[in-house]
Design an enzyme around this catalytic site. Structure first.
Site, short mmCIF file in Angstrom:
data_model
loop_
_atom_site.label_atom_id
_atom_site.label_comp_id
_atom_site.label_asym_id
_atom_site.label_seq_id
_atom_site.Cartn_x
_atom_site.Cartn_y
_atom_site.Cartn_z
N GLN A 63 0.80 -1.21 0.15
CA GLN A 63 -0.02 -0.16 0.07
C GLN A 63 0.64 1.19 -0.21
OE1 GLN A 63 -2.60 -1.11 3.53
NE2 GLN A 63 -4.29 -1.05 2.12
N THR A 64 1.07 1.71 -1.10
CA THR A 64 2.06 2.93 -1.50
C THR A 64 1.65 4.11 -0.49
OG1 THR A 64 1.04 3.56 -3.25
CG2 THR A 64 2.91 2.22 -3.56
N CYS A 65 0.23 4.37 -0.58
CA CYS A 65 -0.19 5.61 0.26
C CYS A 65 0.47 5.54 1.82
CB CYS A 65 -1.63 5.77 0.18
SG CYS A 65 -2.17 6.18 -1.42
N PHE A 66 0.39 4.17 2.25
CA PHE A 66 0.79 4.07 3.86
C PHE A 66 2.20 3.42 3.89
CE2 PHE A 66 -3.69 3.41 3.27
CZ PHE A 66 -4.23 4.71 3.99
#
Length: 108
Positions: A63-66
């Site tokens: 999960q790149t956003c996290f």
């Protein structure tokens, strides 16, 4: 339960594979200049729900956003290595480097 890839799996990667790993988990190809420039800590999560029965059939999930990575509990280091390399080389990646450089007000 957190499961970390054995350091040797990442240490054994070629530089371009490490870059791909970083893009897979963070959507960026380079580390910040210093630790204080990290917007968040890297998070490593344990096995996804449902992967316990046949972990070797699952791929890593990022999960790149996290800035996070979920890993099944693979049965061997080689399986971990092959699944991780497959995922980082075959998943569609976001490219935050391009987004940052294309942002309004970016000086050329």
């Amino acid at each position: 339960c957190s499961v970390a890839p054995p350091p040797s799996v990442v240490e054994e990667m070629r530089p371009e594979e490490r870059t791909q790993l970083l893009k897979f988990v963070w959507a960026r190809s380079r580390m910040p200049n210093s630790a204080k420039d990290f917007p968040m800590n890297f998070k490593l999560h344990g096995p996804p729900t449902g992967s316990q029965d046949d972990p070797d059939s699952w791929l890593p999930h990022a999960q790149t956003c996290f800035f996070s990575l979920s890993l099944p509990k693979y049965t061997s280091k080689e399986t971990l290595r092959s699944k991780l390399l497959f995922a980082i080389n075959n998943s569609p990646n976001m490219d935050a480097d391009v987004r940052l450089h294309s942002a309004e007000g970016w000086a050329e």
